[in-house]
Design an enzyme around this catalytic site. Sequence first.
Site, PDB file in Angstrom:
ATOM      1  N   LYS A 212     -11.827   0.856 -15.595  1.00 20.36           N
ATOM      2  CA  LYS A 212     -10.800   0.680 -14.482  1.00 20.36           C
ATOM      3  C   LYS A 212      -9.927   1.803 -14.114  1.00 20.36           C
ATOM      4  CE  LYS A 212      -7.632  -0.757 -12.079  1.00 20.36           C
ATOM      5  NZ  LYS A 212      -7.342  -1.884 -11.107  1.00 20.36           N
ATOM      6  N   CYS A 266      -0.895   1.297  -8.705  1.00 21.76           N
ATOM      7  CA  CYS A 266      -1.971   1.327  -9.511  1.00 21.76           C
ATOM      8  C   CYS A 266      -2.547   2.840  -9.447  1.00 21.76           C
ATOM      9  CB  CYS A 266      -3.150   0.722  -8.817  1.00 21.76           C
ATOM     10  SG  CYS A 266      -2.672  -0.980  -8.203  1.00 21.76           S
TER      11      CYS A 266
HETATM   12  N1  SAJ Z   1      -4.153   7.369   0.272  1.00 20.97           N
HETATM   13  C1  SAJ Z   1      -4.077   8.773   0.809  1.00 20.97           C
HETATM   14  N2  SAJ Z   1      -5.377   9.177   1.450  1.00 20.97           N
HETATM   15  C2  SAJ Z   1      -6.364   8.307   1.464  1.00 20.97           C
HETATM   16  C3  SAJ Z   1      -6.464   7.181   0.735  1.00 20.97           C
HETATM   17  C4  SAJ Z   1      -5.231   6.782   0.296  1.00 20.97           C
HETATM   18  O1  SAJ Z   1      -2.966   9.372   0.737  1.00 20.97           O
HETATM   19  O2  SAJ Z   1      -7.403   8.952   1.761  1.00 20.97           O
HETATM   20  C5  SAJ Z   1      -2.802   6.829  -0.296  1.00 20.97           C
HETATM   21  C6  SAJ Z   1      -2.184   5.653   0.247  1.00 20.97           C
HETATM   22  O3  SAJ Z   1      -1.463   6.213   1.416  1.00 20.97           O
HETATM   23  C7  SAJ Z   1      -1.566   4.981  -0.894  1.00 20.97           C
HETATM   24  C8  SAJ Z   1      -2.298   5.221  -2.192  1.00 20.97           C
HETATM   25  O4  SAJ Z   1      -3.151   6.405  -1.698  1.00 20.97           O
HETATM   26  O5  SAJ Z   1      -0.137   5.637  -1.039  1.00 20.97           O
HETATM   27  C9  SAJ Z   1      -3.168   4.353  -2.676  1.00 20.97           C
HETATM   28  O6  SAJ Z   1      -3.708   3.586  -1.701  1.00 20.97           O
HETATM   29  P1  SAJ Z   1      -5.233   2.882  -1.743  1.00 20.97           P
HETATM   30  O7  SAJ Z   1      -5.557   2.203  -0.567  1.00 20.97           O
HETATM   31  O8  SAJ Z   1      -6.144   4.069  -2.127  1.00 20.97           O
HETATM   32  O9  SAJ Z   1      -5.154   2.021  -3.016  1.00 20.97           O
HETATM   33  P2  SAJ Z   1      -4.247   0.687  -3.706  1.00 20.97           P
HETATM   34  O10 SAJ Z   1      -3.167   1.479  -4.622  1.00 20.97           O
HETATM   35  O11 SAJ Z   1      -3.841  -0.199  -2.654  1.00 20.97           O
HETATM   36  O12 SAJ Z   1      -5.308   0.104  -4.403  1.00 20.97           O
HETATM   37  C10 SAJ Z   1      -6.374   0.787  -5.317  1.00 20.97           C
HETATM   38  C11 SAJ Z   1      -7.853   0.312  -5.246  1.00 20.97           C
HETATM   39  N3  SAJ Z   1      -8.383   1.342  -6.184  1.00 20.97           N
HETATM   40  C12 SAJ Z   1      -9.484   2.124  -5.598  1.00 20.97           C
HETATM   41  O13 SAJ Z   1      -9.589   2.024  -4.477  1.00 20.97           O
HETATM   42  C13 SAJ Z   1     -10.196   2.784  -6.562  1.00 20.97           C
HETATM   43  C14 SAJ Z   1      -7.946  -0.995  -5.441  1.00 20.97           C
HETATM   44  O14 SAJ Z   1      -9.405  -1.290  -5.440  1.00 20.97           O
HETATM   45  C15 SAJ Z   1      -7.433  -1.471  -7.094  1.00 20.97           C
HETATM   46  O15 SAJ Z   1      -7.698  -2.786  -7.376  1.00 20.97           O
HETATM   47  C16 SAJ Z   1      -5.993  -1.254  -6.905  1.00 20.97           C
HETATM   48  O16 SAJ Z   1      -5.910   0.135  -6.761  1.00 20.97           O
HETATM   49  C17 SAJ Z   1      -5.520  -1.370  -8.327  1.00 20.97           C
HETATM   50  O17 SAJ Z   1      -4.939  -2.550  -8.436  1.00 20.97           O
HETATM   51  O18 SAJ Z   1      -5.751  -0.691  -9.359  1.00 20.97           O
END
Ligand code: SAJ
Length: 415
Positions: A212, A266
Amino acid sequence: MKNPLQTVSVIGLGYIGLPTAAVLAQAGKRVIGVDLQESTVTAVNSGTVPFVEEGLETVVAGAVARERLSAQTQTPPADAFIVSVPTPFKDDHLADLSYIDSAARAIAVQLRGGELIVLESTSPPGTTEHMAEVVLAERPDLTQDPMHRNSVYFAHAPERVLPGRIMIEMVDNDRIIGGTTPVASEMTRELYSSFCRGELLLTDARTAEMAKLTENAFRDVNIAFANELSIIADKLDIDVWELIELANHHPRVNILQPGPGVGGHCIAVDPWFIVSAEPESARLIATAREVNDSKPEVVLEKTLDVAERFKAPKIAALGIAFKANIDDLRESPSRQIVNRLADTVEDGTILVVEPNVDELPAELAGRPNVQLTELDAALDAADIVLLLVDHAPFKQVDQEQLRTKIIIDTKGLWR
Ligand code: SAJ
């Protein structure tokens, strides 16, 4: 195999625990949710939910009406327990396991032998074994030895759902299950197969914990690469969005998107659990965290540079949620930027536009130089438009409205 795990107690009715309780109840289990917050317990027992998540309320209301789901503040006896409590980190980035410890102690007193205890909270490697030790220290009459009459079973089954799609991903995603013994893994498989349509992948507890953390660290490192590129490209006067788009045409290159930083509960947290477990070796993972954590400051500097041109700058700050189209402001880099701007631009005004909330968070509310403003009014009044979150309504903005403004677009939305 032990009893068929008909009654399940879910400890912690937050963003993960409540949907898990709801889908288990929907699958026919008798589910008793436990939460310290009276308001959460009252909401669930009346068939409502205390936070926004697409599709959750319907399932909760149905399960409560059919008496498959109820909530209370005390941990009851049950055949299986799912622990879904927060694991924040402390100032030194070490995980705070106190919520897991209290849940474990409350479960321990209810055990009769034969129960399964599953840890769902994202945790550092070794936490499931630690939880077992806490339980067994309270109950020396019980054991993890499956050959024994008085055995209890422990496993880790990390959640991997994406906020906003939880009710779909909870059921459809593949799931990693790691027992502290093979029998514990098998029992967990049986429990999760009642609602999970994805593949159930069995391993040991430590590998499941690390898997994870690895998924979120992978994403963090990849976002850090994009964020570092954006800083380099800015200095070299290159459009980073065009650069990434071009590079991504390569069949084996897939760069993520830069932004104002990484937020949420996360990705901005979990990689630290790997770093704190192996600080000497986790160099890239630690650096990625630092790069992503430094990005809000870079955006702030750039905005202040531009703001200096005005005596009393009006800055429209678009978005304070941690990502697009949600109302979650936790660990939000854009909120951090707005806070720092409010501290620094004393003679100016920050017009905050956040279509997903009705009021500003406590630290911004009541500040004379910060106003929660409607999109059009903010765009009309602003000298500088600082785009921080790619919410859908911001995408629709008429470019004519921006023609005379200085634009800082941290998400490349208006390219
Ligand atoms: N972000 C970027 N650039 C990107 C993608 C995201 O700057 O290309 C930023 C977003 O704006 C945000 C942060 O990253 O601030 C996180 O957003 P996210 O959509 O990547 O993820 P979370 O935190 O909403 O959810 C993640 C997911 N993990 C993965 O994709 C590996 C989700 O599947 C997990 O269940 C969750 O963390 C968790 O609970 O751990």
